[in-house]
Write a protein that holds these residues in place. Structure first.
Motif, PDB file in Angstrom:
ATOM      1  N   GLN A   1     -40.094  60.975  -8.777  1.00 24.86           N
ATOM      2  CA  GLN A   1     -39.961  61.031  -8.147  1.00 24.86           C
ATOM      3  C   GLN A   1     -41.649  60.634  -7.974  1.00 24.86           C
ATOM      4  OE1 GLN A   1     -37.537  64.336  -7.960  1.00 24.86           O
ATOM      5  NE2 GLN A   1     -37.482  64.517  -5.836  1.00 24.86           N
TER       6      GLN A   1
ATOM      7  N   GLU B   1     -44.417  62.710  -6.802  1.00 26.43           N
ATOM      8  CA  GLU B   1     -45.562  63.646  -7.036  1.00 26.43           C
ATOM      9  C   GLU B   1     -46.016  64.247  -8.434  1.00 26.43           C
ATOM     10  OE1 GLU B   1     -40.999  66.223  -7.991  1.00 26.43           O
ATOM     11  OE2 GLU B   1     -40.443  65.767  -6.212  1.00 26.43           O
TER      12      GLU B   1
ATOM     13  N   HIS C   1     -43.801  65.970 -13.555  1.00 28.51           N
ATOM     14  CA  HIS C   1     -43.284  66.712 -12.132  1.00 28.51           C
ATOM     15  C   HIS C   1     -44.098  67.712 -12.175  1.00 28.51           C
ATOM     16  CE1 HIS C   1     -39.882  69.022 -10.648  1.00 28.51           C
ATOM     17  NE2 HIS C   1     -40.338  68.063  -9.470  1.00 28.51           N
TER      18      HIS C   1
ATOM     19  N   ASP D   1     -38.031  71.918  -8.731  1.00 28.05           N
ATOM     20  CA  ASP D   1     -36.660  71.233  -7.831  1.00 28.05           C
ATOM     21  C   ASP D   1     -35.874  72.474  -8.314  1.00 28.05           C
ATOM     22  OD1 ASP D   1     -38.454  69.113  -7.728  1.00 28.05           O
ATOM     23  OD2 ASP D   1     -36.896  68.057  -9.479  1.00 28.05           O
TER      24      ASP D   1
ATOM     25  N   HIS E   1     -31.832  68.733  -2.438  1.00 28.51           N
ATOM     26  CA  HIS E   1     -32.893  69.382  -3.672  1.00 28.51           C
ATOM     27  C   HIS E   1     -34.210  69.914  -2.984  1.00 28.51           C
ATOM     28  CE1 HIS E   1     -35.488  65.550  -5.218  1.00 28.51           C
ATOM     29  NE2 HIS E   1     -35.838  67.669  -6.192  1.00 28.51           N
TER      30      HIS E   1
ATOM     31  N   HIS F   1     -38.006  70.901  -3.653  1.00 30.94           N
ATOM     32  CA  HIS F   1     -39.205  70.403  -4.889  1.00 30.94           C
ATOM     33  C   HIS F   1     -39.843  71.767  -3.971  1.00 30.94           C
ATOM     34  CE1 HIS F   1     -42.301  69.286  -6.956  1.00 30.94           C
ATOM     35  NE2 HIS F   1     -43.285  69.195  -6.031  1.00 30.94           N
TER      36      HIS F   1
HETATM   37 ZN   LIG Z   1     -39.530  67.845  -7.959  1.00 31.19          ZN
END
Ligand SMILES: [Zn+2]
Length: 233
Positions: A54, A57, A120, A124, A198, A200
């Motif tokens: 991702q 992020e 990250h 998560d 999910h 974040h």
């Molecule tokens: Zn995340």
């Protein structure tokens, strides 16, 4: 002659239709099979689902440079200071549902700067769509809505800290609204750059006029509040 043309067209489209039917059949098979897998088989599926980085992020690192992905807006600090700026607890309350199973506590997947996911910027929590998400800080809503790869995002700010709740399916607050600790901001989802439902959860601290850092959310809640299920490779 007309009959022959019609026959020829039918002859040519038949393999195409068969191919399309096979593709549809295969997709249906996968869609119907994955949620039915026994629990022991699901971590593998999950790893596959969460394996796409991702990038959003890591790109919004607080520098507000020109490097933001398209459709993504920086969320500047508003400067709001109000009562109850302590951050604690988790943004969801158990029991929660993941796939077909229920758990009495939220599940923690990829952690902040996880060994499997160094870039990250938050933690998560894999959870089915539609789970109520609560703010872990009292404060002002400074973002409520879509934000590029973050998907549907809510950001709550107080006293130099921002709590980020991303990839939601819906929002139940508006920008400028003052929230109490624990108020529901929206429902969890799978929007933006996310390949499996999910939440974040990110925590950001202002460090200067144009700078901020991401903090490790694990420092704001305790180990007995979640079940660790690990991150993808
Ligand atoms: Zn995340």
């Amino acid at each position: 002659m007309k009959g022959f043309v019609r026959f020829s067209i039918a002859l040519m489209t038949a393999p195409l239709l068969c191919g399309a039917a096979l593709v549809v059949g295969y997709v249906m098979l996968v869609v119907l099979t994955i949620p039915q897998l026994p629990t022991w088989a699901q971590p593998g599926v999950e790893q596959w689902l969460f394996d796409i980085p991702q990038f959003a992020e890591s790109s919004d690192n607080g520098s507000y440079g020109n490097s933001l992905p398209s459709g993504m807006s920086a969320v500047p600090f508003d400067g709001y200071v109000g009562p109850g700026s302590e951050i604690y607890g988790l943004p969801m309350i158990g029991p929660i549902q993941h796939w077909s199973d229920w758990y009495d506590k939220p599940l923690l997947g990829c952690m902040f700067q996880d060994p499997h996911y160094r870039s990250h910027t938050g933690a998560d929590f894999p959870v089915n769509e539609g789970t109520p998400i609560h703010t872990t800080i009292s404060g002002k809503v400074v973002w409520a809505g879509s934000n590029g790869p973050w998907g549907i995002l809510v950001v709550v700010e107080n006293n130099g800290y921002q709590v980020w709740l991303a990839h939601l399916s819906s929002v139940q607050v508006v920008e400028g609204q003052i929230l109490n600790y624990g108020d529901v901001v929206g429902l969890s989802g799978n929007t933006g750059n996310s390949t499996g439902a999910h939440l974040h959860y990110g925590i950001r601290q202002k460090t200067g006029e144009q700078s901020a850092v991401w903090l490790n959310p694990l420092n704001f809640f305790s180990a007995d509040e979640y079940i660790n299920i690990g991150c993808s490779d």
